[in-house]
Design a protein around this motif. Sequence first.
Motif, PDB file in Angstrom:
ATOM      1  N   ALA A 196       0.848  -1.192   0.000  1.00  0.00           N
ATOM      2  CA  ALA A 196       0.000   0.000   0.000  1.00  0.00           C
ATOM      3  C   ALA A 196       0.879   1.236   0.000  1.00  0.00           C
ATOM      4  N   GLY A 197       0.566   2.188  -0.865  1.00  0.00           N
ATOM      5  CA  GLY A 197       1.295   3.447  -0.916  1.00  0.00           C
ATOM      6  C   GLY A 197       0.574   4.511  -0.116  1.00  0.00           C
ATOM      7  N   ALA A 198       0.160   5.577  -0.798  1.00  0.00           N
ATOM      8  CA  ALA A 198      -0.574   6.635  -0.111  1.00  0.00           C
ATOM      9  C   ALA A 198      -1.931   6.104   0.353  1.00  0.00           C
ATOM     10  N   PRO A 273     -11.345  11.495   3.973  1.00  0.00           N
ATOM     11  CA  PRO A 273     -10.717  12.650   3.331  1.00  0.00           C
ATOM     12  C   PRO A 273      -9.405  12.277   2.656  1.00  0.00           C
ATOM     13  N   ALA A 274      -9.127  12.927   1.551  1.00  0.00           N
ATOM     14  CA  ALA A 274      -7.892  12.648   0.812  1.00  0.00           C
ATOM     15  C   ALA A 274      -6.696  13.390   1.386  1.00  0.00           C
ATOM     16  N   ASP A 275      -6.936  14.522   2.062  1.00  0.00           N
ATOM     17  CA  ASP A 275      -5.815  15.295   2.593  1.00  0.00           C
ATOM     18  C   ASP A 275      -6.288  16.143   3.763  1.00  0.00           C
ATOM     19  N   PRO A 311      -4.753  11.445   6.693  1.00  0.00           N
ATOM     20  CA  PRO A 311      -4.276  10.914   5.418  1.00  0.00           C
ATOM     21  C   PRO A 311      -2.769  10.661   5.458  1.00  0.00           C
ATOM     22  N   LYS A 312      -2.336   9.676   4.681  1.00  0.00           N
ATOM     23  CA  LYS A 312      -0.918   9.318   4.626  1.00  0.00           C
ATOM     24  C   LYS A 312      -0.405   9.521   3.201  1.00  0.00           C
ATOM     25  N   PRO A 313       0.186  10.691   2.913  1.00  0.00           N
ATOM     26  CA  PRO A 313       0.759  10.904   1.572  1.00  0.00           C
ATOM     27  C   PRO A 313       2.122  10.237   1.461  1.00  0.00           C
ATOM     28  N   ILE A 314       2.603  10.117   0.257  1.00  0.00           N
ATOM     29  CA  ILE A 314       3.968   9.634   0.036  1.00  0.00           C
ATOM     30  C   ILE A 314       4.865  10.862  -0.128  1.00  0.00           C
ATOM     31  N   ALA A 351       2.735   7.958  10.118  1.00  0.00           N
ATOM     32  CA  ALA A 351       3.163   8.962   9.144  1.00  0.00           C
ATOM     33  C   ALA A 351       2.850  10.368   9.637  1.00  0.00           C
ATOM     34  N   ALA A 352       1.730  10.524  10.342  1.00  0.00           N
ATOM     35  CA  ALA A 352       1.362  11.840  10.872  1.00  0.00           C
ATOM     36  C   ALA A 352       2.351  12.334  11.914  1.00  0.00           C
TER      37      ALA A 352
END
Length: 400
Positions: A196-198, A273-275, A311-314, A351-352
């Motif tokens: 899994a990525g973002a 939510p995406a971001d 959310p967890k961005p790359i 990640a946060a």
Amino acid sequence: MGELTRGESGAVERLDAARMLARVERWCAINSGTRNLAGCSAMAEALADAFAALPGEVTLVEPGAAESVGADGSVAALAHGHHLRATVRPEAPVRLLLTGHLDTVYPVDHPFQTLTWREPGVLNGPGVADMKGGLALMLEALLAVEAEGARFGYDVVINSDEETGSFSSAALLAEAARGKVAALTYEPALPDGTLAGARGGTGNFSIVVRGRAAHAGRNPADGRNAVVAASALALRLHAERSPRLAVNPARIDGGGPNNVVPDLAVLRVNFRPADAGEIARAQALVERAAAEVAAVHEVSVEVHGGFNRPPKPIDAGAARLFELVRASGADLGQAIAWRDTGGVCDGNNIAACGVPVVDTMGARGGAIHSAEEYLIVDSLSERAALSAVTMLRIAEGALA
């Protein structure tokens, strides 16, 4: 196979496939559905015994405070099982975080309780992939690198409430993430090994609407219908969904006899939510819609809940860690890819905290959260090797 150092090769050679499978079979015989506190306790004790083979200190940590909103609108404390924490060489200059969860989605009275071989090499059972297989290979990888004289430090956190949002372990995860150069989480990979990525985020809300009861035939105008108001709120929230914000009004508890205007309803809503910007938009939306519905329908509205997984961005750090895992896999003869997903896990929380994380280092398998859940047994050794080599390379400064 590519180039492995002597230490990496030694760690891989030490991996014991039969021992990993035996752990999976033993641990999956313990029902540890999140709400089965006795089962979670038994599982935590079994893990504490197993992880005691590592140097350092193993402790069972009291769960943090958490609450739930009942169908009657009442707010009550929600009990959880203990979480496991192992700390090894906390003074080391390079320290990692490894995480997993001991709970499953299968309650103690669920019919899916036993292991079955679907075919040679494919084991069906509760938690085999999600994630008792991951816990088994995590421990095996750590034992292998310790036998090769590991010098890096690490914390292991295995919580008892990941499947329901990690509300009682979020603070523990944040504290354990502090000062770590990277984190590995042992959620299952896809059947082909894809990571899994973002990830998007998630938030869950229980919104209590209180109106006024009245006779549905004699004086309905004197009533204030809480179910109608909750429905109006659900429609307002749902209307604001977008490609970057999923809104799912999932349930309304409330109502009663047909001849009574209902004075209570509880709306359950999930947001994806995406971001961070979409989290802010959703929070404002909930506040605005609750106030408007309260005014129009002359009811009171109480909002409980929030966004428990950001959310967890790359970002650049995560991209470097993914590339290291990919390169380690390539040197082991494993093709490692990744793709974005709408699911969430403790990797979001880590990640946060600003720590790069790969959160699908667990076994290959599929059909998780169903009675068809399965583990590809050969992947225990594959993924343990991937973990061992990745950890050894991080320890040697591959992310510096």
